[in-house]
Design a protein around this motif. Structure first.
Motif, PDB file in Angstrom:
ATOM      1  N   ARG A 117       0.834  -1.198   0.000  1.00  0.00           N
ATOM      2  CA  ARG A 117       0.000   0.000   0.000  1.00  0.00           C
ATOM      3  C   ARG A 117       0.871   1.251   0.000  1.00  0.00           C
ATOM      4  O   ARG A 117       0.560   2.241  -0.677  1.00  0.00           O
ATOM      5  CB  ARG A 117      -0.924  -0.008   1.211  1.00  0.00           C
ATOM      6  CG  ARG A 117      -1.954  -1.127   1.210  1.00  0.00           C
ATOM      7  CD  ARG A 117      -2.996  -0.864   2.285  1.00  0.00           C
ATOM      8  NE  ARG A 117      -3.939  -1.962   2.395  1.00  0.00           N
ATOM      9  CZ  ARG A 117      -4.981  -2.151   1.613  1.00  0.00           C
ATOM     10  NH1 ARG A 117      -5.206  -1.308   0.624  1.00  0.00           N
ATOM     11  NH2 ARG A 117      -5.799  -3.168   1.799  1.00  0.00           N
ATOM     12  N   GLY A 120       2.068   2.076  -3.406  1.00  0.00           N
ATOM     13  CA  GLY A 120       1.034   2.699  -4.219  1.00  0.00           C
ATOM     14  C   GLY A 120       0.882   4.178  -3.910  1.00  0.00           C
ATOM     15  O   GLY A 120       0.793   5.006  -4.825  1.00  0.00           O
ATOM     16  N   LEU A 154      -4.464   9.267  -7.638  1.00  0.00           N
ATOM     17  CA  LEU A 154      -3.738   8.027  -7.902  1.00  0.00           C
ATOM     18  C   LEU A 154      -3.178   7.439  -6.618  1.00  0.00           C
ATOM     19  O   LEU A 154      -3.169   6.212  -6.442  1.00  0.00           O
ATOM     20  CB  LEU A 154      -2.612   8.293  -8.903  1.00  0.00           C
ATOM     21  CG  LEU A 154      -3.052   8.734 -10.304  1.00  0.00           C
ATOM     22  CD1 LEU A 154      -1.836   9.027 -11.175  1.00  0.00           C
ATOM     23  CD2 LEU A 154      -3.937   7.679 -10.968  1.00  0.00           C
ATOM     24  N   SER A 155      -2.724   8.287  -5.697  1.00  0.00           N
ATOM     25  CA  SER A 155      -2.215   7.794  -4.408  1.00  0.00           C
ATOM     26  C   SER A 155      -3.298   7.054  -3.638  1.00  0.00           C
ATOM     27  O   SER A 155      -3.050   5.996  -3.047  1.00  0.00           O
ATOM     28  CB  SER A 155      -1.685   8.962  -3.568  1.00  0.00           C
ATOM     29  OG  SER A 155      -0.465   9.442  -4.066  1.00  0.00           O
ATOM     30  N   HIS A 157      -6.082   5.648  -4.881  1.00  0.00           N
ATOM     31  CA  HIS A 157      -6.442   4.422  -5.594  1.00  0.00           C
ATOM     32  C   HIS A 157      -5.373   3.350  -5.421  1.00  0.00           C
ATOM     33  O   HIS A 157      -5.682   2.206  -5.065  1.00  0.00           O
ATOM     34  CB  HIS A 157      -6.603   4.723  -7.085  1.00  0.00           C
ATOM     35  CG  HIS A 157      -7.889   5.407  -7.419  1.00  0.00           C
ATOM     36  ND1 HIS A 157      -8.181   5.850  -8.689  1.00  0.00           N
ATOM     37  CD2 HIS A 157      -8.971   5.734  -6.668  1.00  0.00           C
ATOM     38  CE1 HIS A 157      -9.377   6.408  -8.702  1.00  0.00           C
ATOM     39  NE2 HIS A 157      -9.869   6.354  -7.485  1.00  0.00           N
ATOM     40  N   TRP A 158      -4.135   3.716  -5.717  1.00  0.00           N
ATOM     41  CA  TRP A 158      -3.061   2.727  -5.678  1.00  0.00           C
ATOM     42  C   TRP A 158      -2.736   2.289  -4.252  1.00  0.00           C
ATOM     43  O   TRP A 158      -2.402   1.128  -4.018  1.00  0.00           O
ATOM     44  CB  TRP A 158      -1.821   3.285  -6.371  1.00  0.00           C
ATOM     45  CG  TRP A 158      -2.042   3.517  -7.838  1.00  0.00           C
ATOM     46  CD1 TRP A 158      -3.052   3.025  -8.620  1.00  0.00           C
ATOM     47  CD2 TRP A 158      -1.233   4.325  -8.714  1.00  0.00           C
ATOM     48  NE1 TRP A 158      -2.926   3.460  -9.912  1.00  0.00           N
ATOM     49  CE2 TRP A 158      -1.821   4.254 -10.006  1.00  0.00           C
ATOM     50  CE3 TRP A 158      -0.085   5.094  -8.538  1.00  0.00           C
ATOM     51  CZ2 TRP A 158      -1.291   4.930 -11.105  1.00  0.00           C
ATOM     52  CZ3 TRP A 158       0.451   5.769  -9.634  1.00  0.00           C
ATOM     53  CH2 TRP A 158      -0.142   5.688 -10.897  1.00  0.00           C
ATOM     54  N   TRP A 162      -3.723  -1.294  -5.401  1.00  0.00           N
ATOM     55  CA  TRP A 162      -3.155  -1.481  -6.737  1.00  0.00           C
ATOM     56  C   TRP A 162      -2.971  -2.953  -7.094  1.00  0.00           C
ATOM     57  O   TRP A 162      -3.098  -3.305  -8.275  1.00  0.00           O
ATOM     58  CB  TRP A 162      -1.833  -0.709  -6.898  1.00  0.00           C
ATOM     59  CG  TRP A 162      -0.657  -1.236  -6.124  1.00  0.00           C
ATOM     60  CD1 TRP A 162      -0.199  -0.789  -4.926  1.00  0.00           C
ATOM     61  CD2 TRP A 162       0.224  -2.296  -6.506  1.00  0.00           C
ATOM     62  NE1 TRP A 162       0.908  -1.509  -4.521  1.00  0.00           N
ATOM     63  CE2 TRP A 162       1.188  -2.438  -5.482  1.00  0.00           C
ATOM     64  CE3 TRP A 162       0.292  -3.146  -7.617  1.00  0.00           C
ATOM     65  CZ2 TRP A 162       2.207  -3.391  -5.527  1.00  0.00           C
ATOM     66  CZ3 TRP A 162       1.310  -4.105  -7.666  1.00  0.00           C
ATOM     67  CH2 TRP A 162       2.251  -4.204  -6.629  1.00  0.00           C
ATOM     68  N   LEU A 165      -6.144  -3.890  -8.689  1.00  0.00           N
ATOM     69  CA  LEU A 165      -6.238  -3.293 -10.023  1.00  0.00           C
ATOM     70  C   LEU A 165      -5.375  -4.052 -11.021  1.00  0.00           C
ATOM     71  O   LEU A 165      -5.740  -4.190 -12.192  1.00  0.00           O
ATOM     72  CB  LEU A 165      -5.835  -1.820  -9.965  1.00  0.00           C
ATOM     73  CG  LEU A 165      -6.773  -0.912  -9.170  1.00  0.00           C
ATOM     74  CD1 LEU A 165      -6.171   0.475  -9.033  1.00  0.00           C
ATOM     75  CD2 LEU A 165      -8.152  -0.846  -9.823  1.00  0.00           C
ATOM     76  N   TRP A 166      -4.248  -4.547 -10.566  1.00  0.00           N
ATOM     77  CA  TRP A 166      -3.399  -5.342 -11.456  1.00  0.00           C
ATOM     78  C   TRP A 166      -4.081  -6.661 -11.801  1.00  0.00           C
ATOM     79  O   TRP A 166      -4.009  -7.128 -12.937  1.00  0.00           O
ATOM     80  CB  TRP A 166      -2.044  -5.591 -10.804  1.00  0.00           C
ATOM     81  CG  TRP A 166      -1.142  -6.460 -11.629  1.00  0.00           C
ATOM     82  CD1 TRP A 166      -0.773  -7.747 -11.395  1.00  0.00           C
ATOM     83  CD2 TRP A 166      -0.497  -6.093 -12.857  1.00  0.00           C
ATOM     84  NE1 TRP A 166       0.050  -8.223 -12.374  1.00  0.00           N
ATOM     85  CE2 TRP A 166       0.241  -7.223 -13.295  1.00  0.00           C
ATOM     86  CE3 TRP A 166      -0.476  -4.935 -13.632  1.00  0.00           C
ATOM     87  CZ2 TRP A 166       0.990  -7.212 -14.465  1.00  0.00           C
ATOM     88  CZ3 TRP A 166       0.272  -4.932 -14.800  1.00  0.00           C
ATOM     89  CH2 TRP A 166       0.995  -6.061 -15.198  1.00  0.00           C
ATOM     90  N   ARG A 169      -6.519  -6.070 -14.601  1.00  0.00           N
ATOM     91  CA  ARG A 169      -5.908  -5.128 -15.555  1.00  0.00           C
ATOM     92  C   ARG A 169      -6.526  -5.186 -16.947  1.00  0.00           C
ATOM     93  O   ARG A 169      -6.562  -4.171 -17.652  1.00  0.00           O
ATOM     94  CB  ARG A 169      -4.404  -5.359 -15.641  1.00  0.00           C
ATOM     95  CG  ARG A 169      -3.992  -6.760 -16.069  1.00  0.00           C
ATOM     96  CD  ARG A 169      -2.492  -6.961 -15.884  1.00  0.00           C
ATOM     97  NE  ARG A 169      -2.047  -8.299 -16.247  1.00  0.00           N
ATOM     98  CZ  ARG A 169      -2.081  -9.328 -15.402  1.00  0.00           C
ATOM     99  NH1 ARG A 169      -2.582  -9.175 -14.173  1.00  0.00           N
ATOM    100  NH2 ARG A 169      -1.649 -10.514 -15.770  1.00  0.00           N
ATOM    101  N   GLN A 228     -11.108   3.215 -12.259  1.00  0.00           N
ATOM    102  CA  GLN A 228     -10.538   2.684 -11.018  1.00  0.00           C
ATOM    103  C   GLN A 228     -11.475   2.903  -9.838  1.00  0.00           C
ATOM    104  O   GLN A 228     -11.621   2.021  -8.982  1.00  0.00           O
ATOM    105  CB  GLN A 228      -9.176   3.328 -10.743  1.00  0.00           C
ATOM    106  CG  GLN A 228      -8.089   2.880 -11.701  1.00  0.00           C
ATOM    107  CD  GLN A 228      -6.713   3.383 -11.323  1.00  0.00           C
ATOM    108  OE1 GLN A 228      -5.690   2.875 -11.814  1.00  0.00           O
ATOM    109  NE2 GLN A 228      -6.633   4.375 -10.461  1.00  0.00           N
TER     110      GLN A 228
END
Length: 263
Positions: A117, A120, A154-155, A157-158, A162, A165-166, A169, A228
Motif C-alpha cells: 500500500r 502505491g 492516484l495515491s 487508488h493505488w 493497486w 487493479l493489477w 488489468r 478505477q
C-alpha cells in the motif's frame, strides 16, 4: 467564431453515445445491474465536481485555455455551463462503457500488505511531485497542472488496492482505452472548430494526430479515475458482503499479526 456552441457539441458527440451505452447497460442482468453501480457512479460524479471545478477554473483564470466567440452559453465563475456539463457527462460515458463488460469473478479477496500500500501511495505522490516541478516552466504548465492534480487521486487508488487493479488489468485497460480514444477524437474536433482554444505559451506544442499531448493526458487521467473508482467501489462492497473487513477489524482488536492483512 466557432463552428458549434459548447452545448451543441454535447448534443452531437457526448449525449448520443451516453444514451446508447445507457440503454445497453440497462439491459444487463449481471452484477452491474441494480443500485450498487449507480450509487458508485453518483459518488464518482460528486467527487469529480468537487475536485475538478476549482482546478479547472484556476487554469482558465491563468489563461491556459479559453473559448471561441459564440461558443458558450453562460458562465458560472470562470467556466461556461458546457464545461460543467462535461464534468458530469464524461464520467457517465466512461462508466457506462465499463458496464458493457462482465465484472471479474473470484478476485474480491485480495490481501495487500502494508508495504505494498505504501508503494502505491508513494507512486501517486511521485506523479504529483513531477507535475509540481513542471509548473515552474511556462510551456509545461498545463501538463504539470494535470499531473499535480492527478497524483493525490492516484495515491488513494493505488494505496487502497493497486494489486487488485493489477489483477483486473484487462478490464481496466479496455475500460480506459476506448472512451479515452473517443474523447480525444472529439476534443481534437472541438479544438479544430474553435470551441475552445489552448494557449501556446502554456503548452508544449507537441501533438499526436493534431491533438495536444496535454489534452490526451487529461482525458487519460480522468478515464483512469472513473474506471478505477468504480471497480474498487464494487470490490469494497463485495469484501463487505463476504465479511472480510469484519475479520480484519477482529484481528486488530485481538492484536493478531496483520502484516499480510488488508489495511
Amino acid at each position: 467564431m466557432s463552428t458549434l456552441t459548447y452545448l451543441e457539441f454535447h448534443l452531437l458527440f457526448v449525449l448520443p453515445p451516453m444514451l446508447l451505452l445507457g440503454a445497453l447497460a440497462y439491459a444487463r442482468t449481471d452484477t452491474w445491474s441494480g443500485p450498487r453501480p449507480l450509487s458508485g457512479l453518483a459518488i464518482l460524479l460528486f467527487l469529480a465536481l468537487v475536485y475538478t471545478i476549482p482546478w479547472d477554473n484556476l487554469l482558465i483564470a491563468e489563461g491556459v485555455w479559453w473559448y471561441g466567440d459564440g461558443a458558450t452559453n453562460g458562465y458560472i465563475w470562470q467556466a461556461p455551463i458546457g464545461e460543467y456539463l462535461f464534468f458530469v457527462f464524461q464520467p457517465i460515458v466512461v462508466c457506462l462503457w465499463l458496464f458493457q463488460f462482465p465484472t471479474v469473478a473470484d478476485v474480491s479477496l485480495v490481501r495487500i500488505p502494508i508495504w505494498q500500500r505504501g508503494l502505491g501511495v508513494a507512486a501517486g505522490l511521485v506523479v504529483s511531485a513531477v507535475g509540481y516541478a513542471m509548473l515552474g516552466v511556462q510551456s509545461l504548465y498545463y501538463l504539470g497542472a494535470i499531473l499535480f492534480w492527478s497524483g493525490p487521486i492516484l495515491s488513494i487508488h493505488w494505496g487502497f488496492g493497486w494489486p487488485y487493479l493489477w489483477r483486473v488489468r484487462k478490464t481496466l485497460l479496455v475500460g480506459i482505452t476506448v472512451p479515452t480514444l473517443y474523447l480525444c477524437t472529439i476534443d481534437r474536433l472541438a479544438i479544430e472548430w474553435g470551441i475552445w482554444i489552448l494557449s501556446d505559451a502554456h503548452t508544449t506544442g507537441i501533438t499526436v494526430l493534431g491533438l495536444p499531448i496535454e489534452e490526451g493526458a487529461f482525458f487519460t487521467m480522468t478515464s483512469i479515475f472513473a474506471v478505477q473508482t468504480l471497480l474498487m467501489y464494487m470490490w469494497l462492497l463485495d469484501r463487505v458482503d463476504r465479511g472480510e473487513l469484519k475479520e480484519w477489524k477482529l484481528a486488530l482488536t485481538n492484536r493478531q499479526p496483520t502484516t499480510d492483512l488488508d489495511g
